[in-house]
Design an enzyme around this catalytic site. Sequence first.
Site, short mmCIF file in Angstrom:
data_model
loop_
_atom_site.label_atom_id
_atom_site.label_comp_id
_atom_site.label_asym_id
_atom_site.label_seq_id
_atom_site.Cartn_x
_atom_site.Cartn_y
_atom_site.Cartn_z
N GLU A 180 0.74 -1.10 0.04
CA GLU A 180 -0.14 -0.03 -0.09
C GLU A 180 0.89 1.36 0.07
OE1 GLU A 180 -3.17 -0.44 2.76
OE2 GLU A 180 -3.54 -2.56 2.32
N ASN A 201 1.00 5.83 7.95
CA ASN A 201 -0.29 5.26 7.61
C ASN A 201 -0.17 4.00 7.41
OD1 ASN A 201 -0.94 8.20 6.04
ND2 ASN A 201 -1.76 7.79 8.02
N HIS A 405 -17.41 -10.84 5.73
CA HIS A 405 -15.94 -10.31 6.28
C HIS A 405 -15.24 -10.94 7.22
CE1 HIS A 405 -13.56 -6.45 7.65
NE2 HIS A 405 -12.76 -7.17 6.59
N HIS A 406 -14.04 -11.27 6.92
CA HIS A 406 -13.07 -11.82 8.03
C HIS A 406 -11.68 -10.75 8.10
CE1 HIS A 406 -14.95 -16.19 7.19
NE2 HIS A 406 -15.53 -15.33 8.13
N HIS A 475 -7.92 -8.56 1.17
CA HIS A 475 -7.07 -7.42 1.52
C HIS A 475 -5.81 -7.79 2.11
CE1 HIS A 475 -9.97 -3.80 0.52
NE2 HIS A 475 -10.41 -4.73 -0.43
N GLU A 500 -9.21 3.72 0.27
CA GLU A 500 -9.49 4.15 1.57
C GLU A 500 -8.58 4.96 2.13
OE1 GLU A 500 -8.98 -0.25 2.91
OE2 GLU A 500 -7.12 0.36 3.48
C1 NOJ Z 1 -8.15 -2.78 5.68
C2 NOJ Z 1 -8.84 -3.03 4.56
O1 NOJ Z 1 -8.34 -2.71 3.32
C3 NOJ Z 1 -10.41 -2.46 4.58
O2 NOJ Z 1 -11.04 -2.39 3.36
C4 NOJ Z 1 -11.06 -2.84 5.66
O3 NOJ Z 1 -12.25 -2.21 6.04
C5 NOJ Z 1 -10.19 -2.71 7.01
N1 NOJ Z 1 -8.98 -3.33 7.10
C6 NOJ Z 1 -10.75 -3.42 8.13
O4 NOJ Z 1 -10.80 -4.76 7.94
CA CA Z 2 -5.64 -2.35 3.04
#
Ligand code: NOJ
Ligand code: CA
Length: 696
Positions: A180, A201, A405-406, A475, A500
């Site tokens: 990232e 970050n 979501h995990h 992710h 994000e």
């Molecule tokens: C980082 C992920 O990239 C993001 O999409 C997610 O909302 C947060 N982690 C929380 O799991």
């Molecule tokens: Ca991320």
Amino acid sequence: MNVSMKALPAAALLLFSLSMNSCQPHPPERIASPNGKLMAEVLLLGNGQLAYGVRYEDEPVIETSVLGFEFLDAPPLSAGLEITERASRFFSERWEMPWGEQRYVDNTYNEMRLGIRERQGLQRSFFLVFRVYDDGMGFRFEFPEQEHMDRVLITEEHTHFRLTGDHTVWWTPGDWDIYEHLYSSTPFSQIDALSKRNHPNLAQSFIPVNAVNTPVTMKTAGGLYLSFHEAALIDYAGITLEIDPVNLQMRSNLVGTEREDFKVQRHTPFHTPWRTLQIASRAGDLIESKLIVNLNEPNKLGDVSWLRPTKYMGIWWEMHIGKSTWGMEGSRHGATTGNARYYIDFAAEHGIGALLIEGWYTGWEHWIGHHDREGIFDFVTPYPDFDLEEVSSYAREKGVDLVMHHETSSAVTTYEAQMDTAFALMSHYGYDYLKTGYVGTIIPRGEYHHGQWMVNHYMRVIKKAAEHQVMLNTHEPIMATGLRRTYPNDATREGLRGQEFNAWATDGGNPPGHLPIVAFTRMLAGPIDYTPGIFNIKIEPYRPENRVNTTLAQQLALYVVIYSPMQMVADLPRYYEDHPAFQFIKDVGVDWEESRVLGGEIGEYVTIVRRERDTGNWFLGSITNEAGRELTIPLDFLEDGRYAAILYADAEDAHWEHNPTAYRIEEFEVDRTSEMFLKLAPGGGAAISFLRMHND
Ligand code: NOJ
Ligand code: CA
């Protein structure tokens, strides 16, 4: 006199070439691409060291570069080698993508397979295999079962790439834990990955040496585009490429582990991933190249008609902008039954196929920043204000799929222990999609996201998800290496600095030039969950300090430019409600018959068109960096017949910085002889739907 004078040099020349041969034990072995333009050659240097070089249209692209291995408990495999056998073959097939940026893929190459053996000592042997395509090449090492090689502990693979000049490079640092980062564009000799350490970050980051992550893309002074990556990364460490600025050379530096003194552990027989090089004389051809998937094995899952590409919304952005929270620590919990019903209603009304809900299970209060993240999430226990049964049955009733979501928080052994239960719960409630996440340093400590141990973990999740017929979006992943061909449920991933960061990064967010680089770098690896579609560009009133650094029209264009079979509709429903430009997001496809890159330059702009499967509608996306630009687009990619073209463009006075939401919508009737004129604002874009008209 004259005659003998002439004869002498000729004799001397002959002697000279004989002596050249005698210090070079074996003439170079060559293999050319089917069209003959690309040529790989393998040779042994004077000390019996294995080396290779690459030529394109008869000019060197990779100068003679060495290959070899070092092991923990065995002598290195580098010098004293001989070539014992050679086999070559031509291969050609056309295979079908169950979902993808195109339906049919041409896989045509020439292969050369060289048997290599140590002349003395242990006489260990391996094969070096080259596959040369018209659009690039891959090579790998195959170690057969043999007497003096059983358990193999690799401390380093030495795959070198010696460049022919100080090319312009678009690079991110060779980070063992995260991709990232923003891209830098510098001459090769000025790559300075260590200056990217200590990013404020990033929850995890480890950049041990001056190396780059792959895909890394370059442009030569002669205008050739090169991109280096790997394909079919299975049970091996991910690669980074260490920079030797003096010799203009990259050297493989595998991602290691603090838990062991080696980087890769295997037993023979095994082979390495493919080391890949894509080559193009037009930047857009890098995007059209299918080299990475072609170097992977065919589908191993059989019938995958259960995989359905989809657009999805999320109880997600509202947490990133601070409107609500993942956990229940305050009064702003996002994943409530009521909020889920609100999103489901909206998705159902507008034909958005699925909904991601983050923060529905307990533990988020103890998530990020906690030293011991083990045992925090169980992925099955809902917060008291979230009724899983009710939400699931309401979604089913409304025809909206749910995305599970995990967030493992990188407590990977905890996750592995929970996986069976977590997947059983998903099957029980009929979840067809899963987003995983790996924020934080890996537990067990000493492992890195991109090392062999994690590569194997990510694979276990792919296989578990396949057993449960679940489509995966990862992710903080390992980089895509084309495994979607073999395991088509390995659908999409982050693996870049996503949207994000615009919500909370303290460094100004993603600049307008970010995605025009991503399209020619990260996107060559595979689909990207960038999460486009933010209409509330200034993120007011939630994040006065943050914003999205594009125009609204560019957010639309991203649905075409940035390919993903799971494409997010990322903003809050209320910003789409009654917004005329939302129609484009409703119309745009997510699964494609074919894709073409009409034009582009790395870091500047890119224009892509894609034809939707089933409907035959075409969609165009064009994005630009800080510079505004004008483009004339011939529509000769369309099929015969007439189309309603709906253009979503930047308004005359739009500008990413001071007028980002000014847009206009225009409608035309066009056919394949028409042209369209696009004016992209600085940091802007354009999106066009070409909807087939059926009355002709
Ligand atoms: C980082 C992920 O990239 C993001 O999409 C997610 O909302 C947060 N982690 C929380 O799991
Ligand atoms: Ca991320």
